[in-house]
Design a protein around this motif. Structure first.
Motif, mmCIF file in Angstrom:
data_model
loop_
_atom_site.group_PDB
_atom_site.id
_atom_site.type_symbol
_atom_site.label_atom_id
_atom_site.label_comp_id
_atom_site.label_asym_id
_atom_site.label_seq_id
_atom_site.Cartn_x
_atom_site.Cartn_y
_atom_site.Cartn_z
ATOM 1 N N ASP A 325 5.230 -100.442 -25.448
ATOM 2 C CA ASP A 325 5.252 -100.405 -26.905
ATOM 3 C C ASP A 325 5.388 -98.969 -27.397
ATOM 4 O O ASP A 325 4.433 -98.191 -27.356
ATOM 5 N N PRO A 326 6.574 -98.599 -27.881
ATOM 6 C CA PRO A 326 6.814 -97.198 -28.264
ATOM 7 C C PRO A 326 5.930 -96.756 -29.427
ATOM 8 O O PRO A 326 5.731 -95.550 -29.620
ATOM 9 N N GLY A 327 5.376 -97.715 -30.177
ATOM 10 C CA GLY A 327 4.475 -97.363 -31.274
ATOM 11 C C GLY A 327 3.279 -96.566 -30.783
ATOM 12 O O GLY A 327 2.732 -95.727 -31.500
ATOM 13 N N TRP A 329 3.278 -94.514 -28.175
ATOM 14 C CA TRP A 329 3.687 -93.361 -27.355
ATOM 15 C C TRP A 329 3.383 -92.031 -28.037
ATOM 16 O O TRP A 329 3.333 -91.959 -29.270
ATOM 17 N N ASP A 331 4.343 -88.471 -29.629
ATOM 18 C CA ASP A 331 5.493 -88.195 -30.504
ATOM 19 C C ASP A 331 6.744 -87.722 -29.762
ATOM 20 O O ASP A 331 7.855 -88.132 -30.080
ATOM 21 N N LYS A 334 8.471 -90.617 -28.329
ATOM 22 C CA LYS A 334 9.137 -91.377 -29.390
ATOM 23 C C LYS A 334 10.448 -90.703 -29.763
ATOM 24 O O LYS A 334 11.465 -91.364 -29.974
ATOM 25 N N SER A 338 14.151 -92.108 -30.481
ATOM 26 C CA SER A 338 14.568 -92.246 -31.886
ATOM 27 C C SER A 338 15.771 -91.376 -32.199
ATOM 28 O O SER A 338 16.633 -91.761 -32.987
#
Ligand code: ATP
Ligand code: ZN
Ligand code: MG
Length: 349
Positions: A325-327, A329, A331, A334, A338
């Motif tokens: 779940d990248p939420g 991770w 920053d 991420k 992203s």
């Protein structure tokens, strides 16, 4: 039995007596591994990893974004820090190149070769007319085939030695980077993305005089350790040796390899008490410079080093450490996915 014992010898790094193998840790990340044991199931449930055969996987979505996000950072590092030239090579590597490099006798157990049908109409006739009646299509193909002078590459640095063969450097040192598909028939694959039959490798290859090549490796090691730290990954850098096809002579060489610190590995934990090598940093002395007739700016045989990363394995370790779940991770992790845009599984060079 005897065969599996032999295979064990080949796949086990600990061929040497334990006391001689005391692992030297050169660097340790300040981050602790969080750990996520069910990550492989999560990746397959999410349909971003799919098994295509033993040691063969399709990867997409978030998984390939991490893979190619890591690759983008490594490529950037090679270009910005080492002014590396970037090349895209054919996948096939000439058999002669691998032979020249000494690969054939050092690692026959991994080698994958390419073959095709004998080039004549009779062969095609006999082959096609026999298809319906054969119960062993593999044998039928083999009976009509020949080796054509090409192999599937076990690493992507061999293309670079061939590419530069016979040349002289016009600078003290140069770097070339490339990414490609690599193939190793390993004795055993587990159901994960750690050890694959076909995988993707990013390499940076350095050429120069002894001093600059050793310095380039040192500098690459420190840049990669910084990257691992920045991404919030647990890991360490260790002195290692290659799993050569085992014989008495080689046992001695493996020891030399460790004592001379020819190979470092970036080891990333994937579960409690177990790590995998996501990358290796190798110096070769003038072995490849000599085999491929490459000379440095002073006209002496060039020294070389190569730094290679298994992108599937590297990405897999990221998921093992931080979950799917990248939420949740850090920053910097991420940002790796992203900045990649709209979720497409692109493959930037
Ligand atoms: P290992 O000890 O894990 O077999 P290696 O010493 O054979 O690794 P290298 O030859 O140094 O690996 O290759 C560079 C990198 O390629 C490794 O650090 C690893 O990340 C990756 N790699 C090697 N073999 C495989 C494989 N079978 N599947 C996936 N990645 C691999
Ligand atoms: Zn290499
Ligand atoms: Mg190996």
């Amino acid at each position: 039995d005897e065969l599996s014992r032999k295979l064990d010898v080949i796949i086990t790094k600990d061929v040497l007596p334990q006391e001689q193998l005391e692992t030297e840790i050169l660097w340790k990340s300040p981050h602790a591994a969080q750990g996520d044991d069910g990550v492989f199931a999560k990746l397959t449930d999410a349909d971003i990893v799919a098994e295509m055969g033993e040691g063969l996987y399709a990867v997409g979505g978030l998984f390939s974004q991490v893979m190619f996000g890591l690759d983008r950072r490594l490529h950037e590092l090679a270009v910005q820090k080492f002014d590396a030239d970037s090349f895209h090579y054919p996948t096939l590597i000439s058999t002669e190149t691998l032979q020249r490099a000494g690969y054939m006798s050092a690692f026959p157990q991994f080698l994958m070769t390419a073959s095709r049908f004998h080039s004549d109409v009779d062969t095609y006739d006999s082959f096609t007319s026999g298809i319906a009646s054969t119960d062993d299509i593999g044998k039928h193909i083999e009976d009509h085939s020949e080796h054509i002078g090409y192999c599937l590459p076990p690493a992507v640095c061999y293309h670079v030695y061939q590419h530069l063969s016979g040349s002289s450097l016009d600078k003290q040192s140069i770097a070339v980077t490339t990414r490609g598909k690599t193939f190793r028939f390993e004795a055993r694959y587990r159901r994960s993305l750690e050890r694959l039959w076909e995988f993707t490798m990013r390499e940076v290859v350095f050429f120069g005089d002894r001093k600059s090549v050793v310095e380039q490796r040192r500098s690459m090691v420190s840049a990669v350790c910084d990257l691992v730290d920045e991404l919030g990954l647990a890991g360490r850098l260790e002195v290692a040796n290659d799993p050569f096809f085992f014989n008495e002579q080689i046992a001695g060489y493996m020891q030399v390899q460790r004592v001379m610190e020819l190979k470092y590995e970036l080891c990333l934990p994937v579960e409690a008490g177990r790590s995998v090598a996501a990358g290796s940093f190798n110096v070769h002395g003038d072995k490849f410079g000599s085999a491929f007739g490459i000379s440095d700016a002073d006209g002496r045989t060039a020294h070389t080093a190569c730094v290679g990363f298994g992108l599937e394995r590297f990405a897999y370790a990221v998921f093992c450490q931080h979950g799917a779940d990248p939420g949740a991770w850090p920053d910097a992790l991420k940002a790796l996915v992203s900045s990649h845009g709209n979720g497409s599984a692109g493959e930037p060079m």
